[in-house]
Enzyme design. Structure first.
Site, PDB file in Angstrom:
ATOM      1  CD  GLU A 118     -84.554 -27.863  45.131  1.00 40.34           C
ATOM      2  OE1 GLU A 118     -84.022 -26.830  44.703  1.00 40.34           O
ATOM      3  OE2 GLU A 118     -85.570 -28.350  44.634  1.00 40.34           O
ATOM      4  CG  HIS A 241     -88.668 -19.522  47.061  1.00 43.41           C
ATOM      5  ND1 HIS A 241     -87.639 -19.321  47.946  1.00 43.41           N
ATOM      6  CD2 HIS A 241     -88.351 -20.609  46.349  1.00 43.41           C
ATOM      7  CE1 HIS A 241     -86.721 -20.260  47.753  1.00 43.41           C
ATOM      8  NE2 HIS A 241     -87.136 -21.059  46.784  1.00 43.41           N
ATOM      9  NE  ARG A 287     -89.648 -24.304  47.613  1.00 40.28           N
ATOM     10  CZ  ARG A 287     -89.451 -24.283  46.324  1.00 40.28           C
ATOM     11  NH1 ARG A 287     -90.417 -23.898  45.528  1.00 40.28           N
ATOM     12  NH2 ARG A 287     -88.295 -24.627  45.815  1.00 40.28           N
ATOM     13  CG  HIS A 348     -91.400 -19.518  43.954  1.00 39.34           C
ATOM     14  ND1 HIS A 348     -90.444 -18.930  43.163  1.00 39.34           N
ATOM     15  CD2 HIS A 348     -91.105 -20.850  43.977  1.00 39.34           C
ATOM     16  CE1 HIS A 348     -89.598 -19.871  42.729  1.00 39.34           C
ATOM     17  NE2 HIS A 348     -89.998 -21.038  43.197  1.00 39.34           N
ATOM     18  NE  ARG A 383     -93.306 -25.512  43.151  1.00 40.28           N
ATOM     19  CZ  ARG A 383     -92.120 -25.079  42.710  1.00 40.28           C
ATOM     20  NH1 ARG A 383     -91.591 -25.604  41.627  1.00 40.28           N
ATOM     21  NH2 ARG A 383     -91.479 -24.133  43.335  1.00 40.28           N
TER      22      ARG A 383
HETATM   23  C1  LIG Z   1     -86.963 -17.836  40.076  1.00 38.81           C
HETATM   24  C2  LIG Z   1     -87.640 -19.157  39.872  1.00 38.81           C
HETATM   25  C3  LIG Z   1     -86.989 -20.345  40.196  1.00 38.81           C
HETATM   26  C4  LIG Z   1     -87.614 -21.571  40.007  1.00 38.81           C
HETATM   27  N1  LIG Z   1     -86.927 -22.732  40.285  1.00 38.81           N
HETATM   28  C5  LIG Z   1     -87.507 -23.922  39.999  1.00 38.81           C
HETATM   29  C6  LIG Z   1     -86.781 -25.133  40.136  1.00 38.81           C
HETATM   30  O1  LIG Z   1     -85.624 -25.148  40.491  1.00 38.81           O
HETATM   31  N2  LIG Z   1     -87.421 -26.302  39.853  1.00 38.81           N
HETATM   32  C7  LIG Z   1     -88.717 -26.351  39.423  1.00 38.81           C
HETATM   33  O2  LIG Z   1     -89.246 -27.453  39.173  1.00 38.81           O
HETATM   34  N3  LIG Z   1     -89.410 -25.219  39.265  1.00 38.81           N
HETATM   35  C8  LIG Z   1     -88.838 -24.000  39.527  1.00 38.81           C
HETATM   36  N4  LIG Z   1     -89.555 -22.858  39.341  1.00 38.81           N
HETATM   37  C9  LIG Z   1     -90.898 -22.955  38.773  1.00 38.81           C
HETATM   38  C10 LIG Z   1     -90.776 -23.296  37.292  1.00 38.81           C
HETATM   39  O3  LIG Z   1     -89.730 -22.548  36.734  1.00 38.81           O
HETATM   40  C11 LIG Z   1     -92.051 -22.988  36.534  1.00 38.81           C
HETATM   41  O4  LIG Z   1     -93.158 -23.515  37.199  1.00 38.81           O
HETATM   42  C12 LIG Z   1     -91.996 -23.595  35.149  1.00 38.81           C
HETATM   43  O5  LIG Z   1     -90.834 -23.157  34.499  1.00 38.81           O
HETATM   44  C13 LIG Z   1     -93.220 -23.205  34.359  1.00 38.81           C
HETATM   45  O6  LIG Z   1     -93.040 -23.589  33.039  1.00 38.81           O
HETATM   46  P1  LIG Z   1     -94.164 -23.242  31.994  1.00 38.81           P
HETATM   47  O7  LIG Z   1     -93.688 -23.730  30.688  1.00 38.81           O
HETATM   48  O8  LIG Z   1     -95.458 -23.734  32.507  1.00 38.81           O
HETATM   49  O9  LIG Z   1     -94.267 -21.644  32.032  1.00 38.81           O
HETATM   50  P2  LIG Z   1     -93.145 -20.532  31.811  1.00 38.81           P
HETATM   51  O10 LIG Z   1     -91.797 -21.098  31.800  1.00 38.81           O
HETATM   52  O11 LIG Z   1     -93.419 -19.431  32.756  1.00 38.81           O
HETATM   53  O12 LIG Z   1     -93.467 -20.025  30.345  1.00 38.81           O
HETATM   54  C14 LIG Z   1     -94.630 -19.286  30.092  1.00 38.81           C
HETATM   55  C15 LIG Z   1     -94.536 -18.747  28.680  1.00 38.81           C
HETATM   56  O13 LIG Z   1     -95.780 -18.197  28.293  1.00 38.81           O
HETATM   57  C16 LIG Z   1     -95.590 -16.912  27.740  1.00 38.81           C
HETATM   58  N5  LIG Z   1     -96.852 -16.186  27.932  1.00 38.81           N
HETATM   59  C17 LIG Z   1     -97.468 -15.849  29.068  1.00 38.81           C
HETATM   60  N6  LIG Z   1     -98.631 -15.241  28.802  1.00 38.81           N
HETATM   61  C18 LIG Z   1     -98.741 -15.178  27.467  1.00 38.81           C
HETATM   62  C19 LIG Z   1     -99.695 -14.653  26.565  1.00 38.81           C
HETATM   63  N7  LIG Z   1    -100.814 -14.037  26.985  1.00 38.81           N
HETATM   64  N8  LIG Z   1     -99.477 -14.764  25.238  1.00 38.81           N
HETATM   65  C20 LIG Z   1     -98.355 -15.357  24.768  1.00 38.81           C
HETATM   66  N9  LIG Z   1     -97.407 -15.867  25.572  1.00 38.81           N
HETATM   67  C21 LIG Z   1     -97.603 -15.785  26.898  1.00 38.81           C
HETATM   68  C22 LIG Z   1     -94.399 -16.362  28.465  1.00 38.81           C
HETATM   69  O14 LIG Z   1     -93.835 -15.289  27.774  1.00 38.81           O
HETATM   70  C23 LIG Z   1     -93.526 -17.614  28.513  1.00 38.81           C
HETATM   71  O15 LIG Z   1     -92.897 -17.806  27.277  1.00 38.81           O
HETATM   72  C24 LIG Z   1     -88.945 -21.613  39.522  1.00 38.81           C
HETATM   73  C25 LIG Z   1     -89.606 -20.421  39.201  1.00 38.81           C
HETATM   74  C26 LIG Z   1     -88.962 -19.209  39.356  1.00 38.81           C
HETATM   75  C27 LIG Z   1     -89.694 -17.949  38.990  1.00 38.81           C
END
Ligand SMILES: Cc1cc2nc3c(=O)[nH]c(=O)nc-3n(C[C@H](O)[C@H](O)[C@H](O)COP(=O)(O)OP(=O)(O)OC[C@H]3O[C@@H](n4cnc5c(N)ncnc54)[C@H](O)[C@@H]3O)c2cc1C
Length: 531
Positions: A118, A241, A287, A348, A383
């Site tokens: 990437e 993105h 990016r 993103h 990032r």
């Molecule tokens: C389309 C897309 C593609 C991506 N591709 C990549 C990739 O290839 N590689 C990479 O490293 N990163 C990628 N990213 C970024 C990465 O996916 C995220 O940064 C990472 O998954 C975040 O994980 P997290 O556990 O912090 O949050 P999330 O996975 O977003 O989880 C957040 C959780 O909190 C919950 N939540 C939110 N607010 C509340 C609330 N008030 N009360 C209760 N629950 C709540 C949500 O429902 C969810 O369950 C991508 C992001 C997107 C959108």
């Protein structure tokens, strides 16, 4: 009131990883605002960056991360996360995560993991599950969680605010005691208490009109932590993105960077490649540079999108490597093996967030933050692709170890019941939907890829006005999920604008025409806000 040993807000990679580590030491509640798999994690396509091949090295991964971060990363944090990555990946594999493997056997005749490439990475180092890595991560983690009797998941429960000792009038500094949580099915607010609370609520893409993020990404964690008195940093660094599918019916569908990694090239509407005019790495430049280049091409030509072309690669390769992108685009009538894909940049990833160390500790005792909601110093001003899943894995592990090593201070404090307004007025619901739209458009137009001081000032005034209206509505009316999220996107928007206004330079993702260059005095300086 519901009492646990560990309260986890969010069920993405950060929350679930922490939960699995904590479960053998106490009762765990996972509170999540929709279905358990619905998260940014679930939509991650490209993969997880980690050093697993002989041609690669920790030093190279560290260097690539520091280069992308444009002088703002914390090098010690970068080193820790990069060096601990492989062990955490192995744990995921042991849990049943299935990464894509290479067709040909390795030197020792065994199976080898396929490594994607990437933008910004000098080596192939992205572990992936085809182009559905996040879905496979959630599947593996949720499957492991389902076998843990100590973990209870509360779906359709949205955290409203943290309960802190300051809020309940105790004299022991500012300690987190749990959170008020709104059950959107029963319309009741519960007090969840625990000596350890983890914010793992992800990012704030929905602050912007166009985003790759699903609907859950409303910046709740950052807003909740800010209201409770935690420090928030570097919110100006929103990653756009470069390549989101441009189609009237497609809602936030990402075309992974891996498509460019495998040879896809960006072209303007005349079919001419343009990235060579912006960066020596062309379509695989970092990016921020690619997003600004596309923005500039679109502004020059007045076009609504540019093209991403991978048609020169064999069709069977494209279909096998990107089955999800191929299928989804086909659904919109675009055959990516035969025609270029129309793409636009979209919000993103949130690089800033709740200030933590590499162990996820915030400046509120008993409160940890991990994943996209946190600002550890790994990403700096930009990032590096696929470093976010890695950060969440490593920091969730470290945060769990830290929490388990500490004394879990239980409280017998009397927690006040939730107080809210009780008026209902369906006519006024239009205020909520109108303000949602207004904030998102305002942020897109004034606080997007290219900023100016004037635009930031305009946005700041508008958001402050909207916040006044939202506050009034919030205290008078019965709470709903939409209202809670609106209050949070308004706060996240305010924090982005105020951080951007504090930084008198262009660095990484913060590009301001009034200060078009980096200011050496601001290298290694974070923009920190505290209530
Ligand atoms: C389309 C897309 C593609 C991506 N591709 C990549 C990739 O290839 N590689 C990479 O490293 N990163 C990628 N990213 C970024 C990465 O996916 C995220 O940064 C990472 O998954 C975040 O994980 P997290 O556990 O912090 O949050 P999330 O996975 O977003 O989880 C957040 C959780 O909190 C919950 N939540 C939110 N607010 C509340 C609330 N008030 N009360 C209760 N629950 C709540 C949500 O429902 C969810 O369950 C991508 C992001 C997107 C959108």
């Amino acid at each position: 009131m519901k009492k646990f040993d560990f309260l986890i807000l969010g069920s993405g990679i950060a929350g679930l990883t922490f939960a699995l580590k904590a479960a053998s030491h106490g009762r765990v509640a996972i509170v999540t605002k929709k279905d358990r798999a619905e998260s940014n994690t679930n939509y991650a396509q490209g993969g997880i960056a980690a050093v697993t091949s002989k041609e690669d090295s920790f030093e190279m991964h560290v260097r690539d991360t520091l280069t992308a971060g444009a002088g703002l990363c914390k090098e010690s944090v970068v080193r820790t996360i990069v060096e601990e990555g492989p062990a955490r990946i192995q744990e995921l594999i042991d849990l049943g995560m299935q990464f894509s493997e290479r067709d040909a056997p390795g030197e020792d005749g065994g199976r080898e993991l396929d490594l994607g490439k990437e933008g910004g990475h000098s080596k192939r180092r992205i572990l992936h599950a085809k182009d559905m890595t996040g879905r496979e991560v959630e599947r593996a983690l949720l499957n492991a969680i389902s076998k843990q009797p100590n973990i209870q998941i509360f779906e359709n429960h949205i955290a409203v605010d943290l309960i802190t000792s300051r809020k309940v009038g105790l004299q022991d500094g500012n300690r987190c005691l749990g959170a008020y949580v709104f059950d959107s099915k029963s319309n009741r607010v519960w007090a969840f208490t625990a000596p350890v609370t983890l914010l793992a609520t992800g990012g704030c893409g929905k602050v912007y009109l166009y985003t790759t993020n699903p609907d859950i990404a409303t910046g709740d964690g950052v807003a909740i932590a800010y209201r409770a008195g935690a420090s928030i940093a570097n919110m100006e660094f929103v990653q756009f993105h470069p390549t989101c599918l441009f189609h009237p019916k497609a809602k936030s569908f990402l075309i992974s960077e891996a498509v460019r990694g495998e040879g896809g090239v960006l072209k303007n509407l005349e079919g001419r490649e343009f990235m060579d005019a912006y960066h020596p790495l062309k379509s695989l430049a970092p990016r921020d540079i690619v997003a600004r280049a596309i923005d500039s091409e679109m502004k020059k030509s007045g076009s609504q999108h540019v093209w991403l072309d991978i048609t020169h690669k064999p069709a069977p390769f494209i279909i096998d490597r990107f089955p999800n992108i191929y299928r989804t685009c086909m659904g919109y009538g675009i055959d990516i093996t035969k025609e270029p894909i129309p793409v636009v940049p979209a919000a993103h990833y949130q690089c800033g967030g709740v200030v933590t160390n590499v162990d996820g500790e915030t400046d509120i005792a008993g409160l940890y933050a991990v994943g996209e909601v946190a600002c550890t110093g790994l990403h700096g001003a930009n990032r590096l692709a696929s470093n976010s899943l890695l950060e969440a894995l490593v920091c969730a592990h470290r945060a769990a170890e830290k929490a388990l090593a500490g004394t879990m201070q239980k409280t017998d404090a009397k927690i006040p019941l939730w107080q809210s307004g009780n008026a209902t007025n369906a006519d006024e619901l239009v205020v909520v939907s109108h303000n949602w739209d207004e904030i998102r458009r305002c942020m897109w137009d004034y606080v997007g890829i290219v900023r100016t001081n004037k635009r930031l000032a305009r946005a700041g005034t508008r958001i402050a006005n909207l916040q006044g209206e939202i506050q009034e509505y919030y205290w008078n009316f019965i709470v709903t999920s939409d209202l809670l999220e609106l209050r949070n996107i308004a706060t996240a928007a305010e924090l982005i604008v105020r951080c951007a206004q504090q930084r008198p330079e262009s660095r990484g993702l913060n590009y301001n025409l009034d200060y078009p260059h980096p200011n050496p005095a601001w290298a290694q300086r974070d923009t920190v806000l505290r209530k």
